[in-house]
Design an enzyme around this catalytic site. Structure first.
Site, PDB file in Angstrom:
ATOM      1  N   LEU A  97      32.857  46.245  37.002  1.00 44.17           N
ATOM      2  CA  LEU A  97      31.909  46.498  38.410  1.00 44.17           C
ATOM      3  C   LEU A  97      32.813  46.717  39.010  1.00 44.17           C
ATOM      4  O   LEU A  97      34.196  47.100  39.363  1.00 44.17           O
ATOM      5  CB  LEU A  97      31.537  45.990  39.255  1.00 44.17           C
ATOM      6  N   SER A  98      32.779  48.772  39.021  1.00 39.68           N
ATOM      7  CA  SER A  98      33.593  49.758  39.994  1.00 39.68           C
ATOM      8  C   SER A  98      33.147  50.736  39.655  1.00 39.68           C
ATOM      9  O   SER A  98      31.701  51.038  39.254  1.00 39.68           O
ATOM     10  CB  SER A  98      34.684  50.274  38.348  1.00 39.68           C
ATOM     11  N   GLY A 123      29.267  44.357  43.837  1.00 32.47           N
ATOM     12  CA  GLY A 123      30.812  43.643  43.395  1.00 32.47           C
ATOM     13  C   GLY A 123      31.429  43.698  45.009  1.00 32.47           C
ATOM     14  O   GLY A 123      31.058  42.418  46.140  1.00 32.47           O
ATOM     15  N   HIS A 124      31.024  44.602  46.028  1.00 32.06           N
ATOM     16  CA  HIS A 124      30.836  44.681  47.339  1.00 32.06           C
ATOM     17  C   HIS A 124      29.844  44.140  47.585  1.00 32.06           C
ATOM     18  O   HIS A 124      30.768  43.800  48.909  1.00 32.06           O
ATOM     19  CB  HIS A 124      30.711  45.866  47.312  1.00 32.06           C
ATOM     20  N   GLN A 175      46.171  57.734  49.414  1.00 34.03           N
ATOM     21  CA  GLN A 175      46.103  56.668  47.627  1.00 34.03           C
ATOM     22  C   GLN A 175      45.506  57.598  46.702  1.00 34.03           C
ATOM     23  O   GLN A 175      45.792  56.370  45.598  1.00 34.03           O
ATOM     24  CB  GLN A 175      45.378  55.158  48.336  1.00 34.03           C
ATOM     25  N   LYS A 213      39.710  42.497  41.223  1.00 35.71           N
ATOM     26  CA  LYS A 213      39.755  43.400  39.934  1.00 35.71           C
ATOM     27  C   LYS A 213      41.129  44.419  40.304  1.00 35.71           C
ATOM     28  O   LYS A 213      41.790  44.118  39.301  1.00 35.71           O
ATOM     29  CB  LYS A 213      38.282  44.254  40.157  1.00 35.71           C
ATOM     30  N   ASP A 214      41.140  44.459  41.733  1.00 33.37           N
ATOM     31  CA  ASP A 214      42.474  44.813  41.770  1.00 33.37           C
ATOM     32  C   ASP A 214      43.817  43.936  42.412  1.00 33.37           C
ATOM     33  O   ASP A 214      43.668  43.827  43.837  1.00 33.37           O
ATOM     34  CB  ASP A 214      41.971  45.860  43.093  1.00 33.37           C
ATOM     35  N   GLY A 225      33.321  52.268  49.099  1.00 30.20           N
ATOM     36  CA  GLY A 225      32.225  53.361  49.628  1.00 30.20           C
ATOM     37  C   GLY A 225      31.589  53.189  48.404  1.00 30.20           C
ATOM     38  O   GLY A 225      31.914  52.592  47.374  1.00 30.20           O
TER      39      GLY A 225
END
Ligand code: PAF
Length: 282
Positions: free
Chosen positions: A184-185, A36-37, A61, A149-150, A31
């Site tokens: 973006l994060s 990016g999402h 996590q 990114k991950d 969320g």
């Protein structure tokens, strides 16, 4: 667009779609959606007839002392964005709906998850793999889309899906960046204005390394030094968690860049930990 918070109706709806011959794409998220999402949603939409997005800040996590409580959340805004991007179903469960009180089954890929982020976040990827496997079990998507990114997460999920024959096509999508280069994060919102102003130095450091590699410097230690020096000079307040060169799939250390290698970095700016990476193909 449907919003479901319980696993049983999610399973039912997805089963119905499959029996109608519809393909299902899944984009798992935590969320606080950003561009990016949304780019993942837009791509996923082209891959299947139905798009399911999960929004779940997965406690499994996060380690003790990490930012589970500070992780930004805004479900009403997320739902608006999902609606605007053609999402068919949002699954937004509470932790109690995802984990039985006596939950005891975990999935781990230790060969790929021990280094990089896994070294400073023990148990993180076990939590990621377990929740993604649960989502795959509920939705049974044909395809699932994740951001690069991950990168380590993506490599681990690919391996998990392959090794456990989960029958889901895993698609990775390029990092989405601010105009100044910052990846973006959802966590960027927790940066102070000063930290935000300095954060693009991370990307600049990656590009400096790429330039040096293209100019013929193939020694990972020397390239790593270029990144560290740049960060120390441009962002003295930052604390480098790691900057490592690894094989893009096996995630094993690369000492020389004779084959494509990934430079993956994690940097603390105040209380915010940012990750970024660059694929070096020299
Ligand atoms: O990348 C994320 O946002 C999370 O790790 C994921 C894949 C949604 C699992 O909780």
């Amino acid at each position: 667009m449907d919003l479901l918070v319980d696993p049983a109706p999610l399973r039912q709806q997805c089963q119905k779609w499959r029996s109608q011959g519809l393909g299902i794409a899944l984009v798992p998220t935590m969320g606080f959606l950003h561009a990016g999402h949304l780019s993942l949603f837009d791509h996923a939409r082209t891959l299947a007839g139905r798009l399911v997005v999960s929004i779940f800040v997965n406690p499994a996590q996060f380690g003790p002392g990490e930012d589970l409580d500070r992780y930004p959340r805004d479900l009403p805004r997320d739902l608006e964005l999902c609606r605007a991007h053609g999402v068919d179903l949002v699954f937004a469960p509470e932790p109690g709906a995802m984990y039985h009180p006596d939950h005891a089954a975990w999935i781990d890929v230790p060969e790929l998850g021990a280094g990089l982020c896994g070294a400073s976040r023990p148990g993180h990827f076990r939590g990621v793999c377990t929740v993604v496997a649960k989502l795959f079990g509920l939705v049974r998507p044909h395809v699932a889309v994740f951001g690069e990114k991950d990168w380590q997460q993506l490599a681990i999920l690919r391996r998990m899906t392959r090794d456990l024959e989960l029958g889901v096509t895993i698609v990775g999508r390029p990092i989405f960046r601010e105009p100044d280069g910052l990846a973006l994060s959802s966590r960027n919102v927790n940066l102070t204005p000063e930290e935000r102003a300095g954060a693009p130095a991370i990307r600049q450091g990656l590009l400096l390394v790429q330039k040096a590699a293209r100019a013929g410097q193939l020694d990972a230690a020397a390239l790593g030094l270029i990144f560290r020096r740049h960060l120390a000079e441009k962002l003295p307040a930052a604390r480098l968690d790691y900057a490592e060169f690894v094989h893009p799939e096996a995630l094993t250390p690369a000492a020389r860049l004779e084959a494509p290698a990934l430079l993956a970095v994690a940097v603390f700016l105040g209380r915010v930990r940012l990750i970024d990476n660059i694929l070096l193909e020299v």
